[in-house]
Write a protein that holds these residues in place. Structure first.
Motif, short mmCIF file in Angstrom:
data_model
loop_
_atom_site.label_atom_id
_atom_site.label_comp_id
_atom_site.label_asym_id
_atom_site.label_seq_id
_atom_site.Cartn_x
_atom_site.Cartn_y
_atom_site.Cartn_z
N ARG A 71 -0.44 0.85 -1.61
CA ARG A 71 -1.30 -0.33 -1.75
C ARG A 71 -1.70 -0.59 -3.20
NH1 ARG A 71 -4.34 2.11 2.83
NH2 ARG A 71 -5.60 2.86 1.11
N ARG A 126 -0.56 -4.16 -4.80
CA ARG A 126 -1.56 -5.22 -4.98
C ARG A 126 -1.43 -5.91 -6.34
NH1 ARG A 126 -3.37 -6.45 -0.15
NH2 ARG A 126 -4.38 -4.76 0.93
N LEU A 145 -0.10 -6.86 2.72
CA LEU A 145 0.45 -5.51 2.77
C LEU A 145 0.19 -4.92 4.15
CD1 LEU A 145 -0.68 -4.19 -0.70
CD2 LEU A 145 1.39 -5.44 -0.09
N ALA A 198 -1.95 -2.00 5.99
CA ALA A 198 -3.32 -2.05 5.46
C ALA A 198 -4.03 -3.36 5.81
CB ALA A 198 -3.31 -1.86 3.95
#
Length: 67
Positions: free
Chosen positions: A43, A47, A60, A63
């Motif tokens: 993540r 990001r 994502l 998550a």
């Protein structure tokens, strides 16, 4: 549509070490499929990546399923 790929960051780095910030396989496949969904457990790094399509950011997975 969700496209699943393995982590290819090591492969891409081996192919082009002069350009470590090149789009990875997930970005390229997401652009080809015109989706904003990417399956990854990374993540933090994911990001920071922006889609190559009209989408503002990647979703994502898994998550972002919790939100």
């Amino acid at each position: 549509m969700i496209t699943v790929t393995a982590d290819t960051s090591g492969l891409l780095a081996a192919l082009d070490p002069a350009h470590p910030d090149h789009a990875n396989a997930n970005e390229a496949i997401a652009a080809d499929r015109d989706t904003d969904a990417v399956l990854t457990l990374d993540r933090r790094d994911a990001r920071t990546v922006r889609p190559l399509t009209r989408h503002k950011a990647f979703r994502l997975l898994p998550a972002d399923l919790r939100h």
